[in-house]
Write a protein that holds these residues in place. Structure first.
Motif, PDB file in Angstrom:
ATOM      1  N   THR A  86      -1.107   8.020 -11.861  1.00  0.00           N
ATOM      2  CA  THR A  86      -1.001   8.734 -10.564  1.00  0.00           C
ATOM      3  C   THR A  86      -1.897   7.699  -9.601  1.00  0.00           C
ATOM      4  O   THR A  86      -0.524   6.904  -8.808  1.00  0.00           O
ATOM      5  CB  THR A  86      -1.724   9.535  -9.907  1.00  0.00           C
ATOM      6  OG1 THR A  86      -1.285  10.605 -10.772  1.00  0.00           O
ATOM      7  CG2 THR A  86      -1.455   9.617  -8.400  1.00  0.00           C
ATOM      8  N   VAL A  87      -2.612   6.947  -9.540  1.00  0.00           N
ATOM      9  CA  VAL A  87      -3.022   6.176  -9.368  1.00  0.00           C
ATOM     10  C   VAL A  87      -2.445   4.540  -9.356  1.00  0.00           C
ATOM     11  O   VAL A  87      -2.449   3.826  -8.423  1.00  0.00           O
ATOM     12  CB  VAL A  87      -4.383   5.275  -9.509  1.00  0.00           C
ATOM     13  CG1 VAL A  87      -5.826   4.112  -8.841  1.00  0.00           C
ATOM     14  CG2 VAL A  87      -5.690   6.121  -8.675  1.00  0.00           C
ATOM     15  N   ILE A  88      -2.019   4.580 -10.387  1.00  0.00           N
ATOM     16  CA  ILE A  88      -0.413   2.960 -11.229  1.00  0.00           C
ATOM     17  C   ILE A  88       0.476   2.932 -10.009  1.00  0.00           C
ATOM     18  O   ILE A  88       0.166   2.208  -9.791  1.00  0.00           O
ATOM     19  CB  ILE A  88      -0.524   3.184 -12.471  1.00  0.00           C
ATOM     20  CG1 ILE A  88      -1.906   2.568 -13.282  1.00  0.00           C
ATOM     21  CG2 ILE A  88       0.288   2.323 -12.748  1.00  0.00           C
ATOM     22  CD1 ILE A  88      -1.211   2.760 -14.507  1.00  0.00           C
ATOM     23  N   GLY A  89       0.379   4.662  -9.787  1.00  0.00           N
ATOM     24  CA  GLY A  89       2.059   5.252  -8.855  1.00  0.00           C
ATOM     25  C   GLY A  89       1.455   4.324  -7.946  1.00  0.00           C
ATOM     26  O   GLY A  89       2.247   3.327  -6.784  1.00  0.00           O
ATOM     27  N   ALA A  90       0.530   4.321  -7.613  1.00  0.00           N
ATOM     28  CA  ALA A  90      -0.173   3.874  -5.428  1.00  0.00           C
ATOM     29  C   ALA A  90      -0.014   2.296  -5.744  1.00  0.00           C
ATOM     30  O   ALA A  90       0.029   1.599  -4.328  1.00  0.00           O
ATOM     31  CB  ALA A  90      -1.648   4.694  -5.154  1.00  0.00           C
ATOM     32  N   MET A  91      -0.289   1.775  -6.995  1.00  0.00           N
ATOM     33  CA  MET A  91      -0.390   0.424  -6.643  1.00  0.00           C
ATOM     34  C   MET A  91       0.672  -0.358  -6.649  1.00  0.00           C
ATOM     35  O   MET A  91       0.860  -1.517  -5.790  1.00  0.00           O
ATOM     36  CB  MET A  91      -0.953  -0.343  -8.429  1.00  0.00           C
ATOM     37  CG  MET A  91      -2.192   0.123  -8.189  1.00  0.00           C
ATOM     38  SD  MET A  91      -3.020  -0.037  -9.811  1.00  0.00           S
ATOM     39  CE  MET A  91      -4.829   0.686  -9.945  1.00  0.00           C
ATOM     40  N   ILE A  92       1.492   0.159  -7.037  1.00  0.00           N
ATOM     41  CA  ILE A  92       3.636  -0.035  -7.417  1.00  0.00           C
ATOM     42  C   ILE A  92       3.713   0.363  -5.255  1.00  0.00           C
ATOM     43  O   ILE A  92       4.356  -0.934  -5.458  1.00  0.00           O
ATOM     44  CB  ILE A  92       3.401   0.477  -7.942  1.00  0.00           C
ATOM     45  CG1 ILE A  92       3.476  -0.220  -9.697  1.00  0.00           C
ATOM     46  CG2 ILE A  92       5.576   0.115  -8.282  1.00  0.00           C
ATOM     47  CD1 ILE A  92       4.261   0.901 -11.049  1.00  0.00           C
ATOM     48  N   VAL A  93       3.272   1.130  -5.595  1.00  0.00           N
ATOM     49  CA  VAL A  93       3.892   1.531  -3.958  1.00  0.00           C
ATOM     50  C   VAL A  93       3.304   1.235  -2.603  1.00  0.00           C
ATOM     51  O   VAL A  93       3.989  -0.041  -2.132  1.00  0.00           O
ATOM     52  CB  VAL A  93       3.761   3.328  -3.982  1.00  0.00           C
ATOM     53  CG1 VAL A  93       4.445   3.408  -2.089  1.00  0.00           C
ATOM     54  CG2 VAL A  93       4.508   3.585  -4.896  1.00  0.00           C
ATOM     55  N   ALA A  94       1.809   0.156  -3.005  1.00  0.00           N
ATOM     56  CA  ALA A  94       1.277   0.253  -1.862  1.00  0.00           C
ATOM     57  C   ALA A  94       2.085  -1.380  -1.205  1.00  0.00           C
ATOM     58  O   ALA A  94       1.851  -2.129  -2.236  1.00  0.00           O
ATOM     59  CB  ALA A  94      -0.481  -0.237  -2.143  1.00  0.00           C
ATOM     60  N   PRO A  95       1.758  -1.677  -0.341  1.00  0.00           N
ATOM     61  CA  PRO A  95       2.015  -2.877   0.632  1.00  0.00           C
ATOM     62  C   PRO A  95       0.979  -3.804   0.692  1.00  0.00           C
ATOM     63  O   PRO A  95       1.556  -4.610   1.494  1.00  0.00           O
ATOM     64  CB  PRO A  95       3.186  -2.636   1.847  1.00  0.00           C
ATOM     65  CG  PRO A  95       2.110  -1.415   2.441  1.00  0.00           C
ATOM     66  CD  PRO A  95       1.631  -0.468   1.265  1.00  0.00           C
ATOM     67  N   LEU A  96       0.199  -3.411   0.928  1.00  0.00           N
ATOM     68  CA  LEU A  96      -0.859  -4.613   1.206  1.00  0.00           C
ATOM     69  C   LEU A  96      -0.813  -5.881   0.802  1.00  0.00           C
ATOM     70  O   LEU A  96      -1.475  -7.195   1.117  1.00  0.00           O
ATOM     71  CB  LEU A  96      -2.301  -4.273   0.666  1.00  0.00           C
ATOM     72  CG  LEU A  96      -2.941  -3.185   1.372  1.00  0.00           C
ATOM     73  CD1 LEU A  96      -4.526  -2.457   1.196  1.00  0.00           C
ATOM     74  CD2 LEU A  96      -3.357  -3.623   3.530  1.00  0.00           C
ATOM     75  N   MET A  97      -0.344  -6.572  -0.183  1.00  0.00           N
ATOM     76  CA  MET A  97      -0.254  -7.487  -0.795  1.00  0.00           C
ATOM     77  C   MET A  97       0.775  -8.913  -0.363  1.00  0.00           C
ATOM     78  O   MET A  97       0.347  -9.601   0.131  1.00  0.00           O
ATOM     79  CB  MET A  97       0.453  -7.768  -2.131  1.00  0.00           C
ATOM     80  CG  MET A  97       0.894  -9.050  -2.353  1.00  0.00           C
ATOM     81  SD  MET A  97      -0.643  -9.954  -3.791  1.00  0.00           S
ATOM     82  CE  MET A  97      -0.330  -8.642  -5.593  1.00  0.00           C
ATOM     83  N   THR A  98       1.354  -8.211   0.934  1.00  0.00           N
ATOM     84  CA  THR A  98       2.440  -8.739   1.527  1.00  0.00           C
ATOM     85  C   THR A  98       1.058  -9.399   3.243  1.00  0.00           C
ATOM     86  O   THR A  98       1.854 -11.016   2.923  1.00  0.00           O
ATOM     87  CB  THR A  98       3.606  -8.051   2.213  1.00  0.00           C
ATOM     88  OG1 THR A  98       4.348  -7.177   1.256  1.00  0.00           O
ATOM     89  CG2 THR A  98       4.422  -8.901   3.021  1.00  0.00           C
ATOM     90  N   PRO A  99       0.904  -8.566   3.665  1.00  0.00           N
ATOM     91  CA  PRO A  99      -0.197  -9.683   5.191  1.00  0.00           C
ATOM     92  C   PRO A  99      -1.372 -10.471   3.920  1.00  0.00           C
ATOM     93  O   PRO A  99      -1.702 -11.495   5.182  1.00  0.00           O
ATOM     94  CB  PRO A  99      -0.355  -8.605   5.219  1.00  0.00           C
ATOM     95  CG  PRO A  99      -0.158  -7.044   4.791  1.00  0.00           C
ATOM     96  CD  PRO A  99       0.567  -7.218   3.152  1.00  0.00           C
ATOM     97  N   ILE A 100      -1.315 -10.074   2.548  1.00  0.00           N
ATOM     98  CA  ILE A 100      -2.658 -10.988   2.380  1.00  0.00           C
ATOM     99  C   ILE A 100      -2.370 -12.371   1.924  1.00  0.00           C
ATOM    100  O   ILE A 100      -2.983 -13.610   2.355  1.00  0.00           O
ATOM    101  CB  ILE A 100      -2.852 -10.098   1.071  1.00  0.00           C
ATOM    102  CG1 ILE A 100      -4.137  -9.124   1.734  1.00  0.00           C
ATOM    103  CG2 ILE A 100      -4.003 -11.154   0.376  1.00  0.00           C
ATOM    104  CD1 ILE A 100      -4.354  -7.921   0.471  1.00  0.00           C
ATOM    105  N   LEU A 101      -1.141 -12.070   0.980  1.00  0.00           N
ATOM    106  CA  LEU A 101       0.240 -13.386   1.191  1.00  0.00           C
ATOM    107  C   LEU A 101       0.147 -14.027   2.805  1.00  0.00           C
ATOM    108  O   LEU A 101       0.675 -15.233   2.092  1.00  0.00           O
ATOM    109  CB  LEU A 101       0.956 -12.938  -0.140  1.00  0.00           C
ATOM    110  CG  LEU A 101       0.742 -12.969  -1.479  1.00  0.00           C
ATOM    111  CD1 LEU A 101       1.655 -12.919  -2.108  1.00  0.00           C
ATOM    112  CD2 LEU A 101       0.214 -14.405  -1.629  1.00  0.00           C
ATOM    113  N   GLY A 102       0.782 -13.442   3.452  1.00  0.00           N
ATOM    114  CA  GLY A 102       0.847 -13.916   4.301  1.00  0.00           C
ATOM    115  C   GLY A 102       0.066 -15.106   4.879  1.00  0.00           C
ATOM    116  O   GLY A 102       0.194 -16.158   5.674  1.00  0.00           O
TER     117      GLY A 102
END
Length: 338
Positions: free
Chosen positions: A54-70
């Motif tokens: 379940t936690v791995i599923g949350a990692m895949i769904v999470a969009p936080l990487m977008t503003p961090i790389l932004g």
């Protein structure tokens, strides 16, 4: 010097991917906040249920990487307004995940305050190796954005780098009063963010993003060397508590190894069985199985003192009985929750 050809179309694609529109009703904003809330609920539920899948599923769904790389792209382009917006999105998103974690913690926190939860324990002792892994993963993530032909690696990057789960753990631990461990989980998140921004900045500079951005007629400000110094400075600042954490984990492992034979000898006196021996921040935590009468906790406390562990507190969990706390340097033990 650049690695390969980066054209104006690549910069436009990266900007469209990483820079979320300002309007709350825009497709980018609704997608980001909708996915973030769902990922937060999934992560917190996965942690409460101690479910790795379940936690791995949350990692895949999470969009936080977008503003961090932004943030990294905005730093390279020296676009101050986008830097501020991306940073605010990261901070606002992080606070939202923590708040959702706290909400689920109030609803479903277990009686043992997550003491036996593997999802929690794996995220409250960040070490230098976590920074190294985050640097490598952040590099892959930035590389995948520049090279569209390897963008299929991004789901793997999302799994490899932990963003939403440690924030969910932070919120859950706040609800049960484990504030030090909540800080440690937050430090893991900060480590990953700093690593992504640092590696993203370097990769984007190496690939000549600034020159391609000018060709695409996008605003490009003046890039100062102090920007790189600031990024490196944040990494160094993060590395200090991680070094401390690494030393602490090493000491805890030695302490647990030293305590186990002492505990086993003590338990054998009453025909009890040692279920677990571990150390957490210098506290020896021992789980014991057996039938009444229970062995005396003070005897174990004295045995630890005789074997050079007089400065370590003892927390003794008797299955079928109560939890006993034996403070370092003391001669008595108190029953927790009594």
């Amino acid at each position: 010097m650049t690695m390969g050809k980066v054209d104006a179309a690549t910069v436009r694609r990266m900007a469209d991917t990483l820079f979320i529109e300002r309007s709350w009703k825009s497709p980018g904003s609704t997608r980001f906040w909708g996915l973030l809330v769902l990922a937060s609920v999934i992560a917190a539920a996965g942690v409460v249920g101690d479910s790795t899948a379940t936690v791995i599923g949350a990692m895949i769904v999470a969009p936080l990487m977008t503003p961090i790389l932004g943030s990294a792209l905005a730093l390279v382009l020296a676009d101050r307004s986008q830097v501020v917006r991306c940073v605010l999105l990261v901070l606002g998103g992080a606070l939202a995940v923590v708040a959702i974690g706290m909400l689920l913690g109030w609803i479903a926190a277990p009686p043992d305050e997550f003491a036996s939860n593997s999802q929690v324990s794996s995220r409250i002792s960040p070490r230098l190796i976590d920074l190294l892994a985050a640097l490598a993963t952040g590099t892959v993530g930035a590389f995948a954005l520049v090279r569209a032909d390897i963008s299929d690696t991004l789901p793997g990057v999302a799994i490899a780098i932990s963003l939403v789960p440690p924030l969910a753990v932070t919120g859950l631990l706040i609800t049960v009063g484990r504030f030090h461990d909540a800080f440690e989980a937050g430090l893991l998140f900060a480590t990953n963010v700093a690593a992504i921004v640092a590696t993203g900045t370097v990769v984007f500079l190496v690939y000549g993003i600034r020159g391609a951005a000018r060709e695409s007629e996008r605003y490009v400000g003046e890039f100062h060397g102090r920007t790189l110094v600031a990024v490196v400075g944040v990494l160094v600042l993060i590395a200090v508590p991680l070094t401390t954490g690494t030393v602490s984990v090493w000491r805890d492992r030695i302490l647990a190894a030293d305590a186990r034979p002492v505990a086993e000898q003590w338990a054998a006196m009453g025909k009890w069985q040692i279920a677990s021996v571990e150390a957490r921040q210098g506290v020896v935590v021992i789980g014991v199985l057996g039938l009444p009468p229970q062995p005396a906790p003070t005897v174990l406390r004295t045995a630890l003192d005789r074997n050079g562990m007089s400065d370590a507190d003892l927390e003794l969990h008797l299955v079928g009985g109560r939890t006993h706390w034996c403070a370092a340097g003391g001669v008595t033990c108190e029953v927790k929750g009594a």
